[in-house]
Design an enzyme around this catalytic site. Sequence first.
Site, PDB file in Angstrom:
ATOM      1  N   ARG A  16      -4.960   2.364  -4.528  1.00  0.00           N
ATOM      2  CA  ARG A  16      -4.280   1.554  -3.513  1.00  0.00           C
ATOM      3  C   ARG A  16      -4.518   0.067  -3.760  1.00  0.00           C
ATOM      4  O   ARG A  16      -5.582  -0.325  -4.264  1.00  0.00           O
ATOM      5  CB  ARG A  16      -4.763   1.941  -2.123  1.00  0.00           C
ATOM      6  CG  ARG A  16      -6.260   1.763  -1.920  1.00  0.00           C
ATOM      7  CD  ARG A  16      -6.789   2.687  -0.854  1.00  0.00           C
ATOM      8  NE  ARG A  16      -6.713   4.090  -1.268  1.00  0.00           N
ATOM      9  CZ  ARG A  16      -7.108   5.101  -0.494  1.00  0.00           C
ATOM     10  NH1 ARG A  16      -7.590   4.871   0.700  1.00  0.00           N
ATOM     11  NH2 ARG A  16      -7.011   6.338  -0.925  1.00  0.00           N
TER      12      ARG A  16
ATOM     13  N   ASP B 175      -6.985  -1.347   1.219  1.00  0.00           N
ATOM     14  CA  ASP B 175      -7.347  -0.380   2.257  1.00  0.00           C
ATOM     15  C   ASP B 175      -8.031  -1.162   3.374  1.00  0.00           C
ATOM     16  O   ASP B 175      -9.018  -1.876   3.117  1.00  0.00           O
ATOM     17  CB  ASP B 175      -8.294   0.673   1.683  1.00  0.00           C
ATOM     18  CG  ASP B 175      -8.355   1.931   2.528  1.00  0.00           C
ATOM     19  OD1 ASP B 175      -7.524   2.045   3.455  1.00  0.00           O
ATOM     20  OD2 ASP B 175      -9.209   2.780   2.258  1.00  0.00           O
TER      21      ASP B 175
ATOM     22  N   ARG C  54       0.843  -1.190   0.000  1.00  0.00           N
ATOM     23  CA  ARG C  54       0.000   0.000   0.000  1.00  0.00           C
ATOM     24  C   ARG C  54       0.885   1.249   0.000  1.00  0.00           C
ATOM     25  O   ARG C  54       1.801   1.378   0.816  1.00  0.00           O
ATOM     26  CB  ARG C  54      -0.912  -0.009   1.238  1.00  0.00           C
ATOM     27  CG  ARG C  54      -1.527   1.340   1.610  1.00  0.00           C
ATOM     28  CD  ARG C  54      -2.653   1.727   0.671  1.00  0.00           C
ATOM     29  NE  ARG C  54      -3.147   3.061   0.984  1.00  0.00           N
ATOM     30  CZ  ARG C  54      -4.098   3.329   1.894  1.00  0.00           C
ATOM     31  NH1 ARG C  54      -4.654   2.363   2.576  1.00  0.00           N
ATOM     32  NH2 ARG C  54      -4.482   4.568   2.086  1.00  0.00           N
TER      33      ARG C  54
ATOM     34  N   ASP D 158      -9.765  -0.524   6.889  1.00  0.00           N
ATOM     35  CA  ASP D 158     -10.290   0.510   7.789  1.00  0.00           C
ATOM     36  C   ASP D 158     -11.141  -0.117   8.892  1.00  0.00           C
ATOM     37  O   ASP D 158     -12.033  -0.928   8.611  1.00  0.00           O
ATOM     38  CB  ASP D 158     -11.152   1.511   7.025  1.00  0.00           C
ATOM     39  CG  ASP D 158     -10.323   2.455   6.173  1.00  0.00           C
ATOM     40  OD1 ASP D 158      -9.162   2.694   6.530  1.00  0.00           O
ATOM     41  OD2 ASP D 158     -10.844   2.936   5.147  1.00  0.00           O
TER      42      ASP D 158
END
Length: 383
Positions: free
Chosen positions: A127, A130, A118, A132
């Site tokens: 990217r 990801d 990343r 999160d």
Amino acid sequence: MNHGLNAQSDPTVQPVPASVVETVDAADVTLSNPRWAVIALGSNLGNRLETLQGAIDALGDTPGLRVKAVSPVYETEPWGIEPGSQPSYLNAVIALKTTLPPSSLLERGHAIEEAFDRVREERWGPRTIDVDIVSYAEVVSDDPTLTLPHPRAHQRAFVLAPWHDIDAEAQIPGHGPIAELLADVGLTGVTARPDLELHLPRVVVSLFTADESAQKAGNGHVKQLRPAVLAGIFLVAGVLSWAGARLWNAYGTLPGVPLAAPIVLAVIAVVLLATALSLRGRLKAQRERRPGAKGVEPLMAARAVVFGQASALVAALVAGMYGGVGVFLFTDALDVPARRDQTWYAGASVLAGAAVIAAALFLEHVLKLPEDDDTATESPSHA
């Protein structure tokens, strides 16, 4: 003389900040009380589906963390940039239970992002992956390092839609039910991809070491059953039992063979066989990525194998004992009508013991099978 230490009089001792005490106490509570967390995944570079699955597998391989649900895949136009300036994203949401505190979970997410190369050159840049943290239990925090719940999750359909698929009753603290939030946001720019599937973390069952020399050195997680050892236990127990039966019969009344022995052994054999078939079905469904497939957790597999091995050792011993008694009854006391049934019970015990051993070996064989290396790929039109 007083050899005690007075911490308050020691000028080198500094008081522990209250924030540190709170952090330690929170971590201690978390360790004894696993929490639910929700993580959103996204990728728009490379083989997106493979990367998403790799991130899920990496999370599943994290100590103190267990992935419990994986959402369907959605394809989404990039957020916050001009349409068409970047490849579209594949997005998914996973629900997990963890004993890790939020800060450690964040560190693990960053480590996975780095492992998949990343790059953080621009805020809304493309990217490979990801990771999160969307929510962590009911925790609400405005810490700039990790804001909980995610400050924009309630506005993003590519988070709300897959999350709703795995938990329609979920709520975002401070914002309300995700079903209502999704209805307000709508699905514009978000497309379900039923042709692409993710699954629970791929479990590579490595309980056994295939290398014989490594096994002898103790490098395998669990040593496999050795048929020669089981045969040796059976023969030694049989010879000793036969000799004991002759001696007992010469100086007293030989006790009968209980009918319960073959019945109990047969039940254990059935349980082991059912367990092996169930685990084989789970592994097959996982390799084929069937929707809703349940993985085989290493702890589950290890417990099944240990139970099977213990059962096989006991079965070899019991079958040998009753086998020796059966041989004595057949050769020396078969002319006694009352002993004929005992001979049949002894023979049934030997057969049931052999069935337990066979089922235990089959269980090991099932868990020794390698996973297919058939990583899912996207269709070229959507890559």
